[in-house]
Design a protein around this motif. Structure first.
Motif, PDB file in Angstrom:
ATOM      1  N   TRP A 130       0.786  -1.186  -0.115  1.00  0.00           N
ATOM      2  CA  TRP A 130      -0.154  -0.168  -0.080  1.00  0.00           C
ATOM      3  C   TRP A 130       1.087   1.404  -0.005  1.00  0.00           C
ATOM      4  O   TRP A 130       0.600   2.347  -0.701  1.00  0.00           O
ATOM      5  N   HIS A 131       1.813   1.149   0.669  1.00  0.00           N
ATOM      6  CA  HIS A 131       2.875   2.216   0.765  1.00  0.00           C
ATOM      7  C   HIS A 131       3.400   2.759  -0.463  1.00  0.00           C
ATOM      8  O   HIS A 131       3.411   3.782  -1.085  1.00  0.00           O
ATOM      9  N   LYS A 132       3.632   1.703  -1.311  1.00  0.00           N
ATOM     10  CA  LYS A 132       4.340   1.936  -2.870  1.00  0.00           C
ATOM     11  C   LYS A 132       3.269   2.545  -3.445  1.00  0.00           C
ATOM     12  O   LYS A 132       3.359   3.235  -4.625  1.00  0.00           O
ATOM     13  N   SER A 133       1.979   2.494  -3.497  1.00  0.00           N
ATOM     14  CA  SER A 133       0.823   2.995  -4.143  1.00  0.00           C
ATOM     15  C   SER A 133       0.366   4.305  -3.652  1.00  0.00           C
ATOM     16  O   SER A 133      -0.584   4.767  -4.240  1.00  0.00           O
ATOM     17  N   SER A 134       0.862   4.832  -2.443  1.00  0.00           N
ATOM     18  CA  SER A 134       0.613   6.178  -1.949  1.00  0.00           C
ATOM     19  C   SER A 134       1.511   7.030  -1.900  1.00  0.00           C
ATOM     20  O   SER A 134       2.489   7.075  -1.474  1.00  0.00           O
ATOM     21  N   PRO A 135       1.173   8.165  -2.607  1.00  0.00           N
ATOM     22  CA  PRO A 135       2.211   9.265  -2.872  1.00  0.00           C
ATOM     23  C   PRO A 135       2.524  10.062  -1.621  1.00  0.00           C
ATOM     24  O   PRO A 135       3.555  10.351  -1.322  1.00  0.00           O
ATOM     25  N   GLU A 136       1.244  10.133  -0.710  1.00  0.00           N
ATOM     26  CA  GLU A 136       1.591  10.854   0.611  1.00  0.00           C
ATOM     27  C   GLU A 136       2.461  10.060   1.601  1.00  0.00           C
ATOM     28  O   GLU A 136       3.211  10.613   2.133  1.00  0.00           O
ATOM     29  N   SER A 137       2.374   8.688   1.322  1.00  0.00           N
ATOM     30  CA  SER A 137       3.182   7.659   2.337  1.00  0.00           C
ATOM     31  C   SER A 137       4.546   7.795   1.715  1.00  0.00           C
ATOM     32  O   SER A 137       5.624   7.888   2.535  1.00  0.00           O
ATOM     33  N   GLN A 138       4.663   7.776   0.506  1.00  0.00           N
ATOM     34  CA  GLN A 138       5.938   7.809  -0.027  1.00  0.00           C
ATOM     35  C   GLN A 138       6.927   8.948   0.159  1.00  0.00           C
ATOM     36  O   GLN A 138       8.059   9.296   0.588  1.00  0.00           O
ATOM     37  N   ARG A 139       5.915  10.387   0.362  1.00  0.00           N
ATOM     38  CA  ARG A 139       6.589  11.438   0.782  1.00  0.00           C
ATOM     39  C   ARG A 139       7.146  11.506   1.940  1.00  0.00           C
ATOM     40  O   ARG A 139       8.166  11.886   2.422  1.00  0.00           O
ATOM     41  N   LEU A 140       6.193  11.060   2.823  1.00  0.00           N
ATOM     42  CA  LEU A 140       6.646  10.996   4.267  1.00  0.00           C
ATOM     43  C   LEU A 140       7.850   9.878   4.637  1.00  0.00           C
ATOM     44  O   LEU A 140       8.839  10.508   5.525  1.00  0.00           O
ATOM     45  N   ALA A 141       7.896   9.055   3.824  1.00  0.00           N
ATOM     46  CA  ALA A 141       9.173   7.941   3.787  1.00  0.00           C
ATOM     47  C   ALA A 141      10.523   8.655   3.555  1.00  0.00           C
ATOM     48  O   ALA A 141      11.564   7.987   3.792  1.00  0.00           O
ATOM     49  N   VAL A 148      12.346   8.011   8.738  1.00  0.00           N
ATOM     50  CA  VAL A 148      10.592   7.393   8.579  1.00  0.00           C
ATOM     51  C   VAL A 148      10.626   6.429   7.559  1.00  0.00           C
ATOM     52  O   VAL A 148      10.947   6.541   6.136  1.00  0.00           O
ATOM     53  N   GLY A 149      10.111   5.161   7.884  1.00  0.00           N
ATOM     54  CA  GLY A 149      10.202   4.133   6.889  1.00  0.00           C
ATOM     55  C   GLY A 149       8.732   3.707   6.381  1.00  0.00           C
ATOM     56  O   GLY A 149       7.646   4.617   6.837  1.00  0.00           O
ATOM     57  N   PRO A 150       8.477   2.658   5.732  1.00  0.00           N
ATOM     58  CA  PRO A 150       6.968   2.419   5.133  1.00  0.00           C
ATOM     59  C   PRO A 150       6.088   2.256   6.469  1.00  0.00           C
ATOM     60  O   PRO A 150       4.845   2.668   6.138  1.00  0.00           O
ATOM     61  N   ILE A 151       6.606   1.558   7.306  1.00  0.00           N
ATOM     62  CA  ILE A 151       5.467   1.173   8.425  1.00  0.00           C
ATOM     63  C   ILE A 151       5.043   2.607   9.171  1.00  0.00           C
ATOM     64  O   ILE A 151       3.687   2.562   9.195  1.00  0.00           O
ATOM     65  N   LYS A 152       5.934   3.394   9.550  1.00  0.00           N
ATOM     66  CA  LYS A 152       5.677   4.592  10.275  1.00  0.00           C
ATOM     67  C   LYS A 152       4.779   5.412   9.188  1.00  0.00           C
ATOM     68  O   LYS A 152       3.774   6.139   9.578  1.00  0.00           O
ATOM     69  N   ALA A 153       5.136   5.660   7.930  1.00  0.00           N
ATOM     70  CA  ALA A 153       4.484   6.600   6.943  1.00  0.00           C
ATOM     71  C   ALA A 153       3.307   6.172   6.740  1.00  0.00           C
ATOM     72  O   ALA A 153       2.374   6.844   6.848  1.00  0.00           O
ATOM     73  N   THR A 154       2.747   4.892   6.462  1.00  0.00           N
ATOM     74  CA  THR A 154       1.525   4.359   6.429  1.00  0.00           C
ATOM     75  C   THR A 154       0.670   4.647   7.400  1.00  0.00           C
ATOM     76  O   THR A 154      -0.357   4.968   7.447  1.00  0.00           O
ATOM     77  N   ALA A 155       1.145   4.495   8.685  1.00  0.00           N
ATOM     78  CA  ALA A 155       0.325   4.696  10.113  1.00  0.00           C
ATOM     79  C   ALA A 155       0.135   6.075  10.124  1.00  0.00           C
ATOM     80  O   ALA A 155      -0.983   6.478  10.536  1.00  0.00           O
ATOM     81  N   ILE A 156       0.821   7.046   9.653  1.00  0.00           N
ATOM     82  CA  ILE A 156       0.514   8.456   9.775  1.00  0.00           C
ATOM     83  C   ILE A 156      -0.439   8.832   8.874  1.00  0.00           C
ATOM     84  O   ILE A 156      -1.504   9.293   9.037  1.00  0.00           O
ATOM     85  N   VAL A 157      -0.205   8.455   7.543  1.00  0.00           N
ATOM     86  CA  VAL A 157      -1.106   8.703   6.501  1.00  0.00           C
ATOM     87  C   VAL A 157      -2.562   8.196   6.859  1.00  0.00           C
ATOM     88  O   VAL A 157      -3.591   8.779   6.889  1.00  0.00           O
ATOM     89  N   ALA A 158      -2.667   6.819   7.330  1.00  0.00           N
ATOM     90  CA  ALA A 158      -3.994   6.193   7.535  1.00  0.00           C
ATOM     91  C   ALA A 158      -4.454   6.988   8.657  1.00  0.00           C
ATOM     92  O   ALA A 158      -5.879   6.999   8.950  1.00  0.00           O
ATOM     93  N   ALA A 159      -3.952   7.483   9.780  1.00  0.00           N
ATOM     94  CA  ALA A 159      -4.437   8.049  10.961  1.00  0.00           C
ATOM     95  C   ALA A 159      -4.907   9.540  10.652  1.00  0.00           C
ATOM     96  O   ALA A 159      -5.721   9.766  11.415  1.00  0.00           O
ATOM     97  N   VAL A 160      -3.981  10.303  10.087  1.00  0.00           N
ATOM     98  CA  VAL A 160      -4.291  11.989  10.007  1.00  0.00           C
ATOM     99  C   VAL A 160      -4.849  12.249   8.588  1.00  0.00           C
ATOM    100  O   VAL A 160      -4.991  13.350   8.506  1.00  0.00           O
ATOM    101  N   GLY A 161      -4.599  11.526   7.516  1.00  0.00           N
ATOM    102  CA  GLY A 161      -5.212  11.820   6.333  1.00  0.00           C
ATOM    103  C   GLY A 161      -4.144  12.863   5.751  1.00  0.00           C
ATOM    104  O   GLY A 161      -2.887  12.653   5.855  1.00  0.00           O
ATOM    105  N   ASP A 162      -4.658  14.077   5.458  1.00  0.00           N
ATOM    106  CA  ASP A 162      -3.856  15.165   4.910  1.00  0.00           C
ATOM    107  C   ASP A 162      -3.138  15.841   6.181  1.00  0.00           C
ATOM    108  O   ASP A 162      -2.298  16.775   5.781  1.00  0.00           O
TER     109      ASP A 162
END
Length: 244
Positions: free
Chosen positions: A204-215, A220-234
């Protein structure tokens, strides 16, 4: 006068509704069965509906938004100061209603189904990590009773397994050996499931531009980045967002 703000106290079966008019006067108090929720709100003119950001809140928020209502999710700790009497469903609904009308209130963004799907992966991953850690600690304690020890860390489990397999029956009785091998197999199964969860998260991280920017940020790795995006959106309401 029509209802302009409703406080909805969520539950599994019986929900409590508290509504006020534009002047803040209470004109609606009612209990609703779960099956009555959507039919009740469909008949109501579009209004503001406040709910605590607890389990199932995002589901009901999405449902109510679809039929034209404006939904405000409030962190439970922000509702508590408005409870005026003994804690009951009616008092909670009234407190939610009042808190919803406060101009300085912080609200939780409504999560999409996709966000909650990723959060589900993270929750299951965390549960598997806890279960594996608990099992490893139990295994180490039991092995220590027979003098079989190794360094800390998951990678040392292979050493422990080898030492158990080479120990004779005078060192580790058959009954204990069977119990310990059961724990080793359980840890292997948890590790396999954990790997599956992490693989889905990374995909999912690889398909999410927002998560990739955070990573792209240091540490910040994929696990942390995806958790942030899923929790707080924009991230526009980062401080108020919660992992519900």
């Amino acid at each position: 006068m029509s209802v302009v703000t409703i406080g909805l106290d969520l539950a599994k079966t019986v929900f409590q509704v508290h509504g006020v008019d534009e002047a803040g006067v209470t004109i609606l108090r009612r209990k609703l069965a779960r099956a009555e929720i959507m039919s009740f709100f469909t008949k109501q003119p579009a209004c503001i509906v406040g709910m605590e950001a607890c389990s199932s809140a995002h589901h009901w928020a999405r449902m109510l938004v679809e039929i034209g209502h404006t939904v405000r999710l409030i962190p439970p700790q922000y509702v508590k100061p408005y409870v005026k009497r003994n804690k009951t469903d009616a008092a909670d609904a009234e407190a939610i209603c009042e808190a919803t009308t406060k101009p300085n209130m912080r609200f939780v963004p409504i999560k999409t189904k996709q966000q909650q799907s990723i959060l589900a992966l993270h929750r299951v991953r965390s549960m598997l990590v806890r279960q594996r850690t608990t099992t490893i600690n139990a295994l180490r304690g039991l092995l220590g009773e027979y003098g079989l020890i190794a360094g800390k860390g998951v990678r040392q489990l292979a050493t422990l397994s080898q030492r158990l397999s080479t120990a004779d029956e005078t060192t580790v009785p058959l009954e204990a050996r069977e119990a310990l091998q059961c724990l080793f197999r359980h840890i292997d199964a948890l590790t396999e499931k954990l790997g599956g969860m992490e693989a889905r998260i990374v995909a999912w991280h690889k398909s999410s531009p927002e998560s990739q920017r955070l990573a792209s940020a240091p540490g910040v790795g994929p696990i942390k980045a995806t958790a942030i995006v899923a929790a707080v959106g924009d991230g526009t309401q980062f401080r108020s967002s919660q992992l519900f």
